[in-house]
Design a protein around this motif. Structure first.
Motif, PDB file in Angstrom:
ATOM      1  N   ALA A 138      -0.407  -3.151  12.361  1.00 41.62           N
ATOM      2  CA  ALA A 138      -0.314  -2.798  10.943  1.00 41.62           C
ATOM      3  C   ALA A 138      -0.248  -1.287  10.759  1.00 41.62           C
ATOM      4  O   ALA A 138       0.593  -0.774  10.004  1.00 41.62           O
ATOM      5  N   LEU A 139      -1.110  -0.560  11.449  1.00 41.72           N
ATOM      6  CA  LEU A 139      -1.127   0.901  11.305  1.00 41.72           C
ATOM      7  C   LEU A 139       0.184   1.550  11.746  1.00 41.72           C
ATOM      8  O   LEU A 139       0.607   2.556  11.178  1.00 41.72           O
TER       9      LEU A 139
ATOM     10  N   THR B 227      -3.826   5.619   5.530  1.00 39.56           N
ATOM     11  CA  THR B 227      -4.758   4.500   5.690  1.00 39.56           C
ATOM     12  C   THR B 227      -5.530   4.628   6.996  1.00 39.56           C
ATOM     13  O   THR B 227      -4.973   4.969   8.039  1.00 39.56           O
TER      14      THR B 227
ATOM     15  N   CYS C 125       4.587   3.720   4.248  1.00 34.29           N
ATOM     16  CA  CYS C 125       3.716   4.549   3.404  1.00 34.29           C
ATOM     17  C   CYS C 125       4.546   5.645   2.763  1.00 34.29           C
ATOM     18  O   CYS C 125       5.511   6.136   3.358  1.00 34.29           O
TER      19      CYS C 125
ATOM     20  N   THR D 146      -0.264   2.009  -0.341  1.00 32.98           N
ATOM     21  CA  THR D 146      -0.199   1.976   1.122  1.00 32.98           C
ATOM     22  C   THR D 146      -1.330   1.134   1.693  1.00 32.98           C
ATOM     23  O   THR D 146      -1.120   0.285   2.565  1.00 32.98           O
ATOM     24  N   CYS D 147      -2.544   1.359   1.195  1.00 27.21           N
ATOM     25  CA  CYS D 147      -3.693   0.618   1.698  1.00 27.21           C
ATOM     26  C   CYS D 147      -3.548  -0.867   1.400  1.00 27.21           C
ATOM     27  O   CYS D 147      -3.869  -1.722   2.236  1.00 27.21           O
TER      28      CYS D 147
ATOM     29  N   HIS E  13      -1.328  -2.492   3.922  1.00 28.57           N
ATOM     30  CA  HIS E  13      -2.055  -2.690   5.186  1.00 28.57           C
ATOM     31  C   HIS E  13      -2.976  -3.909   5.100  1.00 28.57           C
ATOM     32  O   HIS E  13      -3.086  -4.688   6.047  1.00 28.57           O
ATOM     33  N   GLN E  14      -3.635  -4.061   3.963  1.00 31.05           N
ATOM     34  CA  GLN E  14      -4.531  -5.207   3.787  1.00 31.05           C
ATOM     35  C   GLN E  14      -3.761  -6.516   3.894  1.00 31.05           C
ATOM     36  O   GLN E  14      -4.193  -7.450   4.589  1.00 31.05           O
TER      37      GLN E  14
ATOM     38  N   PHE F 162     -11.082  -1.097   5.270  1.00 32.47           N
ATOM     39  CA  PHE F 162      -9.890  -0.313   4.932  1.00 32.47           C
ATOM     40  C   PHE F 162     -10.312   0.924   4.145  1.00 32.47           C
ATOM     41  O   PHE F 162     -11.057   0.815   3.163  1.00 32.47           O
TER      42      PHE F 162
ATOM     43  N   ILE G 223      -8.461   2.368   9.331  1.00 37.72           N
ATOM     44  CA  ILE G 223      -9.025   1.030   9.482  1.00 37.72           C
ATOM     45  C   ILE G 223     -10.143   1.058  10.519  1.00 37.72           C
ATOM     46  O   ILE G 223     -10.010   1.683  11.573  1.00 37.72           O
TER      47      ILE G 223
ATOM     48  N   GLN H  57       0.748   8.174   6.203  1.00 36.83           N
ATOM     49  CA  GLN H  57      -0.178   7.614   7.200  1.00 36.83           C
ATOM     50  C   GLN H  57      -1.634   7.878   6.812  1.00 36.83           C
ATOM     51  O   GLN H  57      -2.464   8.272   7.624  1.00 36.83           O
TER      52      GLN H  57
ATOM     53  N   VAL I  31       3.376  -0.616   8.990  1.00 35.85           N
ATOM     54  CA  VAL I  31       3.378  -0.744   7.528  1.00 35.85           C
ATOM     55  C   VAL I  31       3.886   0.561   6.918  1.00 35.85           C
ATOM     56  O   VAL I  31       3.475   1.646   7.333  1.00 35.85           O
TER      57      VAL I  31
END
Length: 199
Positions: A36-37, A49, A42, A126-127, A130-131, A98, A51, A47, A40
């Protein structure tokens, strides 16, 4: 993914009845977070986010923090249902935290002042992506998960417990584990109330 993306997304649910069983070793759970990082999108390639994956005693510690924090502010006669809910999350296998890095957001605001007021909003977008990505991959791996928001009540204690950068702002907590009772498909509003198409 074992399913197609569409199938995995359709199968995802908010699962509140979870246990500590997990078909994946820690390395595979880390791969989900890492994927995901790295993939995903953004805004402005920010970048922003961050986790944190909590397993074992670290997972339990988080929900102890939540329980202690809420016990201090919820009236004693009303705490039992709150504790029961927290215990249901603690019964899981792990939790994904997150965060959004405010230093990154502030740096973008300085670099692109025209859009300064929008960067916090884009950071939340963005977050959120990712979720959804992590949630869908956990679900596809046979795990149940839900999204919780005990922030900002627990933010300072969480940062202190795991020595996290103070610029990391907690956005959501995702407890996951064995899916004991996969919920039915929720009722949806008719599509013609939610979308328009112009051809």
């Amino acid at each position: 993914m074992s399913r197609s993306f569409k199938d995995a997304l359709q199968h995802r649910r908010s699962c509140y009845e979870i246990d500590a069983t997990c078909p994946l070793p820690p390395e595979k759970l880390q791969e989900i977070v890492d994927f995901a990082l790295m993939n995903v999108p953004c805004a402005f390639n920010s970048q922003s986010t961050r986790i944190v994956l909590l397993l074992g005693t670290h997972h339990k510690k988080l929900w102890d923090i939540v329980a202690e924090t809420l016990k201090a502010i919820v009236p004693a006669e009303k705490f039992a249902p709150t504790k029961e809910k927290i215990d249901s999350f603690a019964a899981g296998h792990g939790t994904v935290l997150f965060f959004e890095d405010q230093k990154t957001v502030e740096g973008l605001q300085k670099s692109f002042p025209t859009y300064a007021e929008k960067f916090p909003q884009w950071s939340e977008h963005t977050c959120g992506m990712h979720q959804l990505a992590v949630w869908t991959m956990l679900e596809d791996a046979g795990l149940g998960a839900s999204l919780q928001h005990y922030n900002p009540l627990i933010d300072d204690k969480v940062r202190a417990a795991w020595s996290l950068d103070p610029s990391w702002t907690l956005v959501a907590q995702m407890p996951f584990g064995g899916d004991k009772n996969h919920p039915a498909h929720p009722e949806k509003l008719p599509l013609d109330q939610r979308r328009k198409v112009f051809r």
